[in-house]
Design an enzyme around this catalytic site. Structure first.
Site, PDB file in Angstrom:
ATOM      1  N   ASP A 129       0.838  -1.191   0.000  1.00 49.59           N
ATOM      2  CA  ASP A 129       0.000   0.000   0.000  1.00 49.59           C
ATOM      3  C   ASP A 129       0.878   1.248   0.000  1.00 49.59           C
ATOM      4  OD1 ASP A 129      -2.180   1.986   0.838  1.00 49.59           O
ATOM      5  OD2 ASP A 129      -3.282   0.096   0.924  1.00 49.59           O
TER       6      ASP A 129
ATOM      7  N   ASP B 157       4.049   2.388  -4.595  1.00 46.24           N
ATOM      8  CA  ASP B 157       3.417   3.482  -5.321  1.00 46.24           C
ATOM      9  C   ASP B 157       3.148   2.972  -6.726  1.00 46.24           C
ATOM     10  OD1 ASP B 157       2.612   5.731  -6.673  1.00 46.24           O
ATOM     11  OD2 ASP B 157       4.380   6.938  -6.183  1.00 46.24           O
TER      12      ASP B 157
ATOM     13  N   ASN C  47      -5.610  -5.571  -6.088  1.00 48.06           N
ATOM     14  CA  ASN C  47      -6.811  -4.916  -5.584  1.00 48.06           C
ATOM     15  C   ASN C  47      -6.766  -3.396  -5.709  1.00 48.06           C
ATOM     16  OD1 ASN C  47      -9.206  -4.474  -3.653  1.00 48.06           O
ATOM     17  ND2 ASN C  47      -7.512  -3.521  -2.549  1.00 48.06           N
TER      18      ASN C  47
ATOM     19  N   TYR D 145     -12.808   5.359 -15.837  1.00 44.41           N
ATOM     20  CA  TYR D 145     -12.762   4.241 -14.890  1.00 44.41           C
ATOM     21  C   TYR D 145     -13.340   2.982 -15.531  1.00 44.41           C
ATOM     22  CZ  TYR D 145     -13.816   1.478 -10.691  1.00 44.41           C
ATOM     23  OH  TYR D 145     -13.889   0.470  -9.753  1.00 44.41           O
TER      24      TYR D 145
ATOM     25  N   LYS E  11     -11.398  -0.657 -16.110  1.00 41.33           N
ATOM     26  CA  LYS E  11     -11.833  -1.946 -15.579  1.00 41.33           C
ATOM     27  C   LYS E  11     -12.179  -2.934 -16.696  1.00 41.33           C
ATOM     28  CE  LYS E  11     -11.149  -1.115 -11.270  1.00 41.33           C
ATOM     29  NZ  LYS E  11     -10.079  -1.853 -10.541  1.00 41.33           N
TER      30      LYS E  11
END
Length: 246
Positions: free
Chosen positions: A38, A64, A87, A149, A153
């Site tokens: 993360d 990052d 994720n 977005y 995806k």
């Protein structure tokens, strides 16, 4: 870092909060050692510390996703993974005509290119039986208000299928989970009106929980799914059944 060699290793990007944290918790419970990846150092370290306090093998590594050059080196310095869960990602609400080229490029850089580079690096080190699980979104079916977005995806879904075919000879399985509306901090910050509109689109009248997505990821990460390649599991409480393109 914590010694992880005595358990199969799972890498979880965006593992500090929300869906990612639920995934990390579930995979720990299923017997994996987990590295939380993360960019939020404090939250990531706190997540790994809490999992360790509970008796699990967990550690934190800063990542990052916009720094593409660092991703391969990150995977190289960690133990060879058995599972990679892509994720982490970004989201932005913008009208079609308000999206600029830099908005589109950033969305693709983080949500698609970084996912590809991490998968590529992990697959080079995985043994047969390795699993890559990509978090897509039911928005890949079409949605209004965030076309960049949606495009990112949809690209994740395409990459999942392409990688599944290319990595099949190595015995590495690649699949995707496509969440619908889920109770996360981002949703909690929405206005009451926006939340009501979101709930109105749910056949169940409720949003999903991060654990619902974690359960789907755990399914694909399990040795019991060694004959499943290139599939997209939509976890949206039936929302996509209504054909609502929002």
């Amino acid at each position: 870092m914590t010694t992880l060699h005595d358990k199969p290793l799972a890498l979880v990007t965006g593992g500090a909060r929300g869906i990612g944290r639920a995934i990390a918790e579930r995979l720990c419970a299923d017997g994996f050692a987990v590295v939380v990846l993360d960019r939020e150092r404090d939250a990531g370290a706190a997540c790994a510390a809490e999992l360790s306090r509970q008796g699990y093998r967990a550690s934190f590594e800063f990542v990052d996703l916009s720094d593409h050059a660092s991703l391969g080196a990150l995977v190289e310095r960690l133990p060879a993974p058995s599972v990679l869960v892509n994720n982490a990602g970004i989201f932005d609400n913008k009208d079609l005509f308000a999206i600029e080229s830099r908005d589109f490029a950033r969305m693709m850089d983080v949500n698609v290119t970084a996912l590809f580079l991490l998968s590529q690096a992990a697959a080079k080190r995985m043994k047969p039986g390795g699993k890559i699980v990509n978090i897509a979104s039911r928005a890949y079916l079409g949605a209004k208000g965030h076309a960049h977005y949606v495009a990112s995806k949809a690209a994740v879904v395409g990459l999942t299928r392409a990688m599944a075919l290319e990595l099949l000879p190595q015995g590495i399985m690649v699949n995707a989970v496509a969440p619908g509306g889920v109770e996360t901090e981002m949703v909690a910050r929405q206005s009451p009106e926006a939340r009501a509109a979101l709930l109105a689109l749910q056949p169940t009248g409720a949003l999903g929980k991060p654990a619902d997505i974690a359960n789907a990821v755990a399914f694909f990460a399990s040795p019991k799914t060694d004959f499943i390649y290139g599939q997209v599991l939509v976890v949206d409480g039936g929302k996509s059944l209504g054909g609502v393109a929002v």
